[in-house]
Design a protein around this motif. Structure first.
Motif, PDB file in Angstrom:
ATOM      1  N   VAL A 246      49.237  45.639  54.109  1.00 37.98           N
ATOM      2  CA  VAL A 246      48.810  46.104  52.779  1.00 37.98           C
ATOM      3  C   VAL A 246      48.089  44.966  52.070  1.00 37.98           C
ATOM      4  N   ASN A 247      46.832  45.250  51.679  1.00 35.47           N
ATOM      5  CA  ASN A 247      46.062  44.237  50.949  1.00 35.47           C
ATOM      6  C   ASN A 247      45.865  44.667  49.509  1.00 35.47           C
ATOM      7  N   TYR A 248      46.007  43.706  48.594  1.00 37.17           N
ATOM      8  CA  TYR A 248      45.767  43.939  47.168  1.00 37.17           C
ATOM      9  C   TYR A 248      44.661  42.981  46.704  1.00 37.17           C
ATOM     10  N   PRO A 249      43.387  43.319  46.999  1.00 42.12           N
ATOM     11  CA  PRO A 249      42.311  42.466  46.481  1.00 42.12           C
ATOM     12  C   PRO A 249      42.191  42.644  44.974  1.00 42.12           C
ATOM     13  N   ARG A 258      48.136  42.163  35.102  1.00 42.70           N
ATOM     14  CA  ARG A 258      47.477  42.951  36.174  1.00 42.70           C
ATOM     15  C   ARG A 258      48.034  42.524  37.539  1.00 42.70           C
ATOM     16  N   TRP A 259      48.203  41.246  37.731  1.00 44.03           N
ATOM     17  CA  TRP A 259      48.700  40.724  39.012  1.00 44.03           C
ATOM     18  C   TRP A 259      50.100  41.255  39.286  1.00 44.03           C
ATOM     19  N   ALA A 260      50.930  41.314  38.239  1.00 43.88           N
ATOM     20  CA  ALA A 260      52.322  41.756  38.407  1.00 43.88           C
ATOM     21  C   ALA A 260      52.399  43.242  38.745  1.00 43.88           C
ATOM     22  N   GLN A 261      51.387  44.018  38.334  1.00 45.08           N
ATOM     23  CA  GLN A 261      51.368  45.438  38.734  1.00 45.08           C
ATOM     24  C   GLN A 261      51.222  45.534  40.261  1.00 45.08           C
TER      25      GLN A 261
END
Ligand SMILES: NCCCNCCCCCC(O)(O)C(F)(F)F
Ligand SMILES: [Zn+2]
Length: 343
Positions: A246-249, A258-261
């Motif tokens: 799973v990638n979160y670019p 936003r990062w913590a979401q």
């Protein structure tokens, strides 16, 4: 929390990094270790223990033998070719030049095995990479034996290293050899959550076709950030491994909210996977003042990251990756451990 550390991790001392068209002092510098271990001491994080030697077997369970042999002889061969500087590749296999056999000449072999050109090799490199993986393996053994968390203060880092590739300051993939160790010692499933600013391309590549290791990475969008050619959201695994990457670019300027979401989504995926342990590729180059990265996390945010990770409730290994705001790296890395321990 136990910390596994060795002052000898300061010994990798290359003089050059190719950056912005110049040979600069490497961002991945020995002083990073000093700031982290100093902060660990002042914050009384826990016992600091030296590494045991684990040899090459755990490395060869993850990396190709020819690649490890290349790392072992590269500096010797580079010097034998009569080159004055540090070993830096200057040609790579590219589109319609996939090549056949691995080149004989060291210049060709450097390009064959290097994913990028910023990472210089010298006489210290191979020993440094071996020590770093011994630190990770010693720490994972502690987590496996006790169930208690541990922090592997690794240097050089590892998450860009694939089975047969080095670069991005990485040579041996410390989190990958640690995950494999956990599986070899009886675990069924391991999750690796990479929170370094940069995509963990090596870790993804190593486990891409496997369902016993879930790899997740939050990182700068590869359209705009190193390593550019891997780390997109549509990379979800292949074959047996489909659905286990799973990638979160995330865009430049991403703040902690936003990062913590993305982190919460990743944590939910980890819970669904129900692993026996969690390994965190701990980079703190997500920090607002990091010189080569572009997120805007602040020092207190790392306390909250640690707390969120603790609430997953798994035996957890933290393995040091990147972070180049050197004065603050100690506060930021240790804040994750403090947040975890105090949650
Ligand atoms: N314009 C920026 C050029 C960046 N060049 C190389 C970046 C390497 C990052 C290494 C790392 O931080 O991901 C690790 F954790 F592996 F150390
Ligand atoms: Zn990084």
């Amino acid at each position: 929390m136990l910390i596994v550390h060795s002052d000898a991790t300061r010994d990798r001392r290359t003089l050059t990094e190719l950056f912005a068209g110049q040979l600069v002092a490497p961002f991945e510098c020995p002083e990073r270790v000093d700031y982290i271990i100093e902060r660990a001491r002042t914050e009384s994080i826990g016992e600091i223990r030296g590494p045991d030697e684990h040899g090459l077997e755990p490395v060869l369970a993850i990396h190709d033998a020819d690649y490890i042999d290349f790392l072992r002889v590269a500096w010797r061969d580079w010097q034998a070719a009569g080159y004055e500087g540090e070993a830096i590749p200057n040609i790579w296999p590219t589109r319609r030049m996939p090549g056949g056999p691995i080149p004989r000449h060291i210049e060709g072999r450097l390009g064959y095995y290097a994913l990028a050109g910023e990472t210089s090799l010298n006489a210290d490199t191979f020993e440094a990479a071996l020590l770093s993986k011994d630190i990770a393996l010693t720490a994972v053994d502690q987590v496996l034996d006790s169930g208690a968390p541990a922090f592997a203060l690794c240097r050089p880092p590892g998450h860009h290293a694939a089975r047969d590739q080095y670069g991005g300051y990485c040579f041996i993939n410390n989190v990958a050899v640690s995950a494999q160790r956990a599986l070899d010692r009886g675990h069924q499933r391991v999750a690796i959550l990479d929170i370094d600013f940069h995509h963990g391309n090596g870790t993804q590549d190593i486990f891409y076709e496997r369902s016993d290791v879930l790899t997740l990475s939050l990182h700068g969008d590869p359209m705009d950030e190193f390593p550019y050619f891997l780390g997109f959201a549509n990379e979800t695994g292949r074959g047996e491994g489909e659905g286990y990457n799973v990638n979160y670019p995330l865009p430049s300027g991403t703040d902690y909210a936003r990062w913590a979401q993305a982190l919460d989504d990743a944590i939910a995926r980890v819970r669904d996977f129900a692993p026996d342990m969690l390994i965190i590729a701990l980079g703190v180059d997500t920090f607002e003042n990091d010189p080569i990265s572009s997120f805007t996390l602040q020092s207190d945010d790392y306390l909250d990251i640690g707390a969120r990770l603790k609430r997953i409730g798994l035996p957890t290994l933290f393995v040091m990756e990147g972070g180049y705001a050197v004065e603050e790296i100690g506060v930021n890395a240790i804040n994750v451990l403090k947040g975890f321990d105090n949650a």
